[in-house]
Design a protein around this motif. Sequence first.
Motif, PDB file in Angstrom:
ATOM      1  N   ALA A   1       0.833  -1.203   0.000  1.00 29.25           N
ATOM      2  CA  ALA A   1       0.000   0.000   0.000  1.00 29.25           C
ATOM      3  C   ALA A   1       0.870   1.256   0.000  1.00 29.25           C
ATOM      4  O   ALA A   1       0.590   2.225  -0.720  1.00 29.25           O
ATOM      5  CB  ALA A   1      -0.920  -0.001   1.224  1.00 29.25           C
ATOM      6  N   ALA A   2       1.948   1.259   0.796  1.00 25.90           N
ATOM      7  CA  ALA A   2       2.865   2.402   0.812  1.00 25.90           C
ATOM      8  C   ALA A   2       3.538   2.568  -0.544  1.00 25.90           C
ATOM      9  O   ALA A   2       3.685   3.692  -1.049  1.00 25.90           O
ATOM     10  CB  ALA A   2       3.911   2.206   1.910  1.00 25.90           C
ATOM     11  N   PHE A   3       3.921   1.474  -1.127  1.00 30.55           N
ATOM     12  CA  PHE A   3       4.559   1.480  -2.453  1.00 30.55           C
ATOM     13  C   PHE A   3       3.619   2.115  -3.481  1.00 30.55           C
ATOM     14  O   PHE A   3       4.041   2.957  -4.285  1.00 30.55           O
ATOM     15  CB  PHE A   3       4.891   0.035  -2.838  1.00 30.55           C
ATOM     16  CG  PHE A   3       5.855  -0.094  -3.968  1.00 30.55           C
ATOM     17  CD1 PHE A   3       7.207   0.168  -3.786  1.00 30.55           C
ATOM     18  CD2 PHE A   3       5.429  -0.507  -5.211  1.00 30.55           C
ATOM     19  CE1 PHE A   3       8.108   0.033  -4.831  1.00 30.55           C
ATOM     20  CE2 PHE A   3       6.321  -0.643  -6.256  1.00 30.55           C
ATOM     21  CZ  PHE A   3       7.668  -0.371  -6.073  1.00 30.55           C
ATOM     22  N   CYS A   4       2.364   1.734  -3.436  1.00 33.44           N
ATOM     23  CA  CYS A   4       1.374   2.262  -4.383  1.00 33.44           C
ATOM     24  C   CYS A   4       1.122   3.749  -4.165  1.00 33.44           C
ATOM     25  O   CYS A   4       0.896   4.495  -5.129  1.00 33.44           O
ATOM     26  CB  CYS A   4       0.064   1.479  -4.257  1.00 33.44           C
ATOM     27  SG  CYS A   4       0.175  -0.230  -4.801  1.00 33.44           S
ATOM     28  N   GLU A   5       1.156   4.187  -2.902  1.00 28.33           N
ATOM     29  CA  GLU A   5       0.968   5.614  -2.609  1.00 28.33           C
ATOM     30  C   GLU A   5       2.060   6.445  -3.268  1.00 28.33           C
ATOM     31  O   GLU A   5       1.797   7.519  -3.837  1.00 28.33           O
ATOM     32  CB  GLU A   5       0.968   5.850  -1.096  1.00 28.33           C
ATOM     33  CG  GLU A   5      -0.200   5.239  -0.340  1.00 28.33           C
ATOM     34  CD  GLU A   5      -1.485   6.050  -0.487  1.00 28.33           C
ATOM     35  OE1 GLU A   5      -1.493   7.046  -1.248  1.00 28.33           O
ATOM     36  OE2 GLU A   5      -2.479   5.684   0.161  1.00 28.33           O
ATOM     37  N   PHE A   6       3.286   5.966  -3.220  1.00 33.79           N
ATOM     38  CA  PHE A   6       4.392   6.700  -3.828  1.00 33.79           C
ATOM     39  C   PHE A   6       4.282   6.713  -5.360  1.00 33.79           C
ATOM     40  O   PHE A   6       4.578   7.728  -6.000  1.00 33.79           O
ATOM     41  CB  PHE A   6       5.731   6.104  -3.400  1.00 33.79           C
ATOM     42  CG  PHE A   6       6.197   6.580  -2.064  1.00 33.79           C
ATOM     43  CD1 PHE A   6       6.584   7.901  -1.883  1.00 33.79           C
ATOM     44  CD2 PHE A   6       6.245   5.727  -0.981  1.00 33.79           C
ATOM     45  CE1 PHE A   6       7.013   8.365  -0.646  1.00 33.79           C
ATOM     46  CE2 PHE A   6       6.671   6.168   0.261  1.00 33.79           C
ATOM     47  CZ  PHE A   6       7.055   7.496   0.435  1.00 33.79           C
ATOM     48  N   ILE A   7       3.862   5.610  -5.938  1.00 29.11           N
ATOM     49  CA  ILE A   7       3.700   5.567  -7.393  1.00 29.11           C
ATOM     50  C   ILE A   7       2.641   6.558  -7.847  1.00 29.11           C
ATOM     51  O   ILE A   7       2.838   7.325  -8.800  1.00 29.11           O
ATOM     52  CB  ILE A   7       3.323   4.139  -7.847  1.00 29.11           C
ATOM     53  CG1 ILE A   7       4.488   3.173  -7.605  1.00 29.11           C
ATOM     54  CG2 ILE A   7       2.944   4.134  -9.325  1.00 29.11           C
ATOM     55  CD1 ILE A   7       4.156   1.734  -7.924  1.00 29.11           C
TER      56      ILE A   7
END
Length: 259
Positions: A158-164
Amino acid sequence: MHLLDGSRYYFNPHAIPLLLSVGLIALLGIKTVTSRRSKANLYFGAVCLGIVTWLFFTALGYLVRDDQTLAAFWFRLDWVGVSYISISVYAFAVHFLEKERSLAIKVGYILASSFTVLTLTVNPMMAGVRKFSWGYFPLYDYRWGLFFLTYFFGFMVAAFCEFIAAYRQTSDPAKRNQIKYIFSAFAVAYLGSIDFLPTFGIPVYPWGFSAIFMFVAITAYAILRHHLMDINIVIRKTLLYSVVSTGLASLYAGVVTLL
Protein backbone atom coordinates in the motif's frame (compact mmCIF):
# COMPACT_ATOMS: atom_id res chain seq x y z
CA MET A 1 15.55 -17.91 33.18
CA HIS A 2 18.87 -16.16 33.82
CA LEU A 3 19.05 -13.92 30.77
CA LEU A 4 22.46 -12.49 31.68
CA ASP A 5 24.18 -15.79 32.42
CA GLY A 6 27.29 -15.57 30.24
CA SER A 7 27.63 -19.34 29.97
CA ARG A 8 24.45 -19.45 27.86
CA TYR A 9 25.99 -17.26 25.15
CA TYR A 10 28.99 -17.45 22.86
CA PHE A 11 30.77 -15.16 20.42
CA ASN A 12 28.96 -15.50 17.11
CA PRO A 13 30.47 -13.31 14.35
CA HIS A 14 27.18 -13.41 12.44
CA ALA A 15 25.71 -11.07 15.05
CA ILE A 16 28.28 -8.32 14.37
CA PRO A 17 26.78 -6.97 11.09
CA LEU A 18 23.37 -6.77 12.75
CA LEU A 19 24.71 -4.83 15.73
CA LEU A 20 26.60 -2.45 13.42
CA SER A 21 23.38 -1.87 11.48
CA VAL A 22 21.52 -1.23 14.74
CA GLY A 23 23.91 1.56 15.67
CA LEU A 24 23.88 3.23 12.26
CA ILE A 25 20.11 3.02 11.81
CA ALA A 26 19.58 4.46 15.29
CA LEU A 27 21.84 7.42 14.41
CA LEU A 28 20.03 8.06 11.12
CA GLY A 29 16.65 7.82 12.85
CA ILE A 30 17.64 10.28 15.57
CA LYS A 31 19.15 12.70 13.04
CA THR A 32 15.98 12.63 10.94
CA VAL A 33 13.54 13.05 13.84
CA THR A 34 15.48 15.93 15.40
CA SER A 35 16.05 17.71 12.07
CA ARG A 36 12.45 18.75 11.58
CA ARG A 37 9.44 18.14 13.82
CA SER A 38 6.90 16.79 11.35
CA LYS A 39 4.66 13.73 11.44
CA ALA A 40 6.50 12.25 8.47
CA ASN A 41 9.83 12.48 10.30
CA LEU A 42 8.33 11.09 13.50
CA TYR A 43 6.88 8.11 11.67
CA PHE A 44 10.23 7.56 9.97
CA GLY A 45 11.70 7.49 13.47
CA ALA A 46 9.10 4.82 14.34
CA VAL A 47 10.25 2.81 11.31
CA CYS A 48 13.84 3.03 12.55
CA LEU A 49 12.79 2.04 16.08
CA GLY A 50 10.98 -1.04 14.76
CA ILE A 51 14.00 -2.05 12.68
CA VAL A 52 16.43 -1.46 15.56
CA THR A 53 14.27 -3.60 17.87
CA TRP A 54 14.09 -6.37 15.27
CA LEU A 55 17.83 -6.47 14.51
CA PHE A 56 19.00 -6.05 18.10
CA PHE A 57 16.99 -8.94 19.49
CA THR A 58 17.78 -11.07 16.44
CA ALA A 59 21.47 -10.51 17.16
CA LEU A 60 20.92 -11.61 20.77
CA GLY A 61 19.20 -14.75 19.47
CA TYR A 62 22.27 -15.45 17.32
CA LEU A 63 24.49 -15.26 20.42
CA VAL A 64 22.62 -17.99 22.32
CA ARG A 65 24.75 -21.10 22.67
CA ASP A 66 22.49 -24.17 22.98
CA ASP A 67 19.24 -23.10 24.56
CA GLN A 68 16.13 -23.10 22.38
CA THR A 69 13.98 -21.58 25.13
CA LEU A 70 16.30 -18.61 25.56
CA ALA A 71 16.65 -18.11 21.79
CA ALA A 72 12.85 -18.22 21.39
CA PHE A 73 12.54 -15.55 24.09
CA TRP A 74 14.75 -13.10 22.18
CA PHE A 75 13.03 -13.85 18.88
CA ARG A 76 9.63 -13.16 20.43
CA LEU A 77 10.93 -9.68 21.28
CA ASP A 78 12.35 -9.19 17.79
CA TRP A 79 8.89 -9.96 16.41
CA VAL A 80 7.54 -7.00 18.37
CA GLY A 81 9.77 -4.74 16.29
CA VAL A 82 8.81 -6.45 13.03
CA SER A 83 5.11 -6.05 13.84
CA TYR A 84 5.35 -2.25 13.75
CA ILE A 85 7.66 -1.83 10.74
CA SER A 86 5.21 -2.06 7.84
CA ILE A 87 2.47 0.11 9.35
CA SER A 88 5.06 2.72 10.34
CA VAL A 89 6.39 2.68 6.77
CA TYR A 90 2.84 3.22 5.48
CA ALA A 91 2.17 6.03 8.00
CA PHE A 92 5.44 7.70 7.00
CA ALA A 93 4.53 7.42 3.31
CA VAL A 94 1.10 9.03 3.58
CA HIS A 95 2.30 11.87 5.81
CA PHE A 96 5.35 12.47 3.64
CA LEU A 97 3.03 12.71 0.64
CA GLU A 98 0.60 14.86 2.66
CA LYS A 99 -2.33 12.52 2.22
CA GLU A 100 -5.15 11.75 4.64
CA ARG A 101 -5.31 8.07 5.60
CA SER A 102 -5.97 8.28 9.34
CA LEU A 103 -8.40 5.33 9.45
CA ALA A 104 -6.00 2.99 7.65
CA ILE A 105 -3.17 4.04 9.97
CA LYS A 106 -5.30 3.43 13.09
CA VAL A 107 -6.36 0.01 11.83
CA GLY A 108 -2.73 -0.84 11.03
CA TYR A 109 -1.48 0.06 14.48
CA ILE A 110 -4.34 -1.87 16.10
CA LEU A 111 -3.31 -4.93 14.07
CA ALA A 112 0.36 -4.42 14.96
CA SER A 113 -0.50 -4.14 18.65
CA SER A 114 -2.71 -7.25 18.41
CA PHE A 115 0.13 -9.26 16.88
CA THR A 116 2.44 -7.95 19.61
CA VAL A 117 0.10 -9.03 22.40
CA LEU A 118 -0.34 -12.45 20.80
CA THR A 119 3.41 -12.84 20.41
CA LEU A 120 4.17 -11.90 24.02
CA THR A 121 1.43 -14.14 25.44
CA VAL A 122 0.29 -17.30 23.68
CA ASN A 123 2.67 -16.79 20.73
CA PRO A 124 0.74 -18.85 18.13
CA MET A 125 2.79 -17.57 15.19
CA MET A 126 6.11 -19.11 16.23
CA ALA A 127 6.45 -22.86 15.76
CA GLY A 128 9.81 -22.86 17.53
CA VAL A 129 13.43 -22.14 16.67
CA ARG A 130 15.98 -23.98 14.57
CA LYS A 131 19.75 -23.76 14.62
CA PHE A 132 21.17 -22.95 11.20
CA SER A 133 24.82 -22.47 10.25
CA TRP A 134 24.62 -18.81 11.37
CA GLY A 135 22.84 -19.51 14.66
CA TYR A 136 19.29 -19.87 15.93
CA PHE A 137 16.42 -18.51 13.87
CA PRO A 138 12.64 -18.49 14.50
CA LEU A 139 10.25 -20.77 12.62
CA TYR A 140 6.77 -19.57 11.67
CA ASP A 141 3.62 -21.58 12.11
CA TYR A 142 2.24 -21.78 8.56
CA ARG A 143 -1.36 -21.02 9.55
CA TRP A 144 -0.77 -17.98 11.75
CA GLY A 145 2.33 -16.94 9.85
CA LEU A 146 0.31 -16.37 6.68
CA PHE A 147 -2.01 -13.98 8.55
CA PHE A 148 0.97 -11.99 9.73
CA LEU A 149 2.64 -11.93 6.31
CA THR A 150 -0.62 -10.76 4.72
CA TYR A 151 -0.76 -7.85 7.17
CA PHE A 152 2.95 -7.07 6.81
CA PHE A 153 3.18 -7.07 3.03
CA GLY A 154 -0.28 -5.55 2.65
CA PHE A 155 0.81 -2.26 4.21
CA MET A 156 4.20 -2.35 2.48
CA VAL A 157 2.52 -2.72 -0.91
CA ALA A 158 0.00 0.00 0.00
CA ALA A 159 2.87 2.40 0.81
CA PHE A 160 4.56 1.48 -2.45
CA CYS A 161 1.37 2.26 -4.38
CA GLU A 162 0.97 5.61 -2.61
CA PHE A 163 4.39 6.70 -3.83
CA ILE A 164 3.70 5.57 -7.39
CA ALA A 165 0.42 7.48 -7.49
CA ALA A 166 1.98 10.60 -5.99
CA TYR A 167 4.87 10.55 -8.45
CA ARG A 168 2.43 10.50 -11.35
CA GLN A 169 0.30 13.30 -9.92
CA THR A 170 2.91 15.84 -8.76
CA SER A 171 4.65 18.31 -11.04
CA ASP A 172 6.99 19.70 -8.37
CA PRO A 173 10.52 18.66 -9.47
CA ALA A 174 11.88 18.69 -5.89
CA LYS A 175 9.06 16.45 -4.65
CA ARG A 176 9.44 14.11 -7.62
CA ASN A 177 13.14 13.85 -6.87
CA GLN A 178 12.45 12.95 -3.24
CA ILE A 179 9.89 10.35 -4.32
CA LYS A 180 12.41 8.83 -6.73
CA TYR A 181 14.92 8.44 -3.91
CA ILE A 182 12.36 6.79 -1.65
CA PHE A 183 10.97 4.66 -4.49
CA SER A 184 14.51 3.35 -5.02
CA ALA A 185 14.78 2.74 -1.29
CA PHE A 186 11.57 0.68 -1.35
CA ALA A 187 12.88 -1.39 -4.23
CA VAL A 188 15.98 -2.17 -2.16
CA ALA A 189 13.92 -2.83 0.98
CA TYR A 190 11.90 -5.56 -0.71
CA LEU A 191 15.13 -7.56 -1.08
CA GLY A 192 15.06 -7.80 2.71
CA SER A 193 12.12 -10.18 2.39
CA ILE A 194 14.72 -12.93 2.00
CA ASP A 195 14.74 -13.08 5.81
CA PHE A 196 11.29 -14.67 5.76
CA LEU A 197 12.61 -17.77 3.95
CA PRO A 198 14.47 -19.27 6.95
CA THR A 199 11.36 -18.78 9.08
CA PHE A 200 9.75 -21.48 6.95
CA GLY A 201 12.74 -23.80 7.30
CA ILE A 202 14.51 -22.83 4.06
CA PRO A 203 18.26 -22.59 4.86
CA VAL A 204 18.96 -19.28 3.08
CA TYR A 205 21.29 -16.88 4.87
CA PRO A 206 19.25 -13.89 6.17
CA TRP A 207 20.99 -11.00 4.39
CA GLY A 208 17.90 -8.83 4.75
CA PHE A 209 19.52 -6.51 7.27
CA SER A 210 21.73 -5.08 4.51
CA ALA A 211 18.76 -4.24 2.28
CA ILE A 212 16.78 -2.75 5.17
CA PHE A 213 19.75 -0.65 6.22
CA MET A 214 20.10 0.73 2.70
CA PHE A 215 16.37 1.52 2.71
CA VAL A 216 16.79 3.58 5.89
CA ALA A 217 19.93 5.33 4.62
CA ILE A 218 18.45 6.29 1.23
CA THR A 219 15.15 7.45 2.76
CA ALA A 220 16.90 9.52 5.42
CA TYR A 221 19.00 11.15 2.71
CA ALA A 222 15.89 11.94 0.65
CA ILE A 223 14.16 13.54 3.65
CA LEU A 224 17.11 15.55 4.87
CA ARG A 225 18.47 16.73 1.56
CA HIS A 226 15.71 19.23 0.85
CA HIS A 227 15.15 20.41 4.42
CA LEU A 228 18.70 20.76 5.72
CA MET A 229 20.74 22.04 2.82
CA ASP A 230 23.42 23.33 5.18
CA ILE A 231 24.30 19.80 6.31
CA ASN A 232 24.23 18.16 2.90
CA ILE A 233 27.92 17.31 3.15
CA VAL A 234 27.39 15.66 6.52
CA ILE A 235 24.51 13.56 5.23
CA ARG A 236 26.43 12.50 2.13
CA LYS A 237 29.39 11.44 4.22
CA THR A 238 27.05 9.58 6.56
CA LEU A 239 25.46 7.77 3.63
CA LEU A 240 28.84 6.88 2.12
CA TYR A 241 30.11 5.65 5.48
CA SER A 242 26.94 3.60 5.94
CA VAL A 243 27.24 1.96 2.52
CA VAL A 244 30.91 1.11 3.08
CA SER A 245 30.22 -0.21 6.60
CA THR A 246 27.36 -2.41 5.39
CA GLY A 247 29.47 -3.75 2.54
CA LEU A 248 32.38 -4.58 4.83
CA ALA A 249 30.07 -6.16 7.41
CA SER A 250 28.40 -8.28 4.74
CA LEU A 251 31.77 -9.34 3.34
CA TYR A 252 32.92 -10.23 6.83
CA ALA A 253 29.81 -12.37 7.48
CA GLY A 254 30.22 -14.04 4.08
CA VAL A 255 33.82 -15.00 4.76
CA VAL A 256 32.89 -16.38 8.18
CA THR A 257 30.07 -18.39 6.60
CA LEU A 258 32.37 -19.89 3.98
CA LEU A 259 34.99 -20.76 6.60
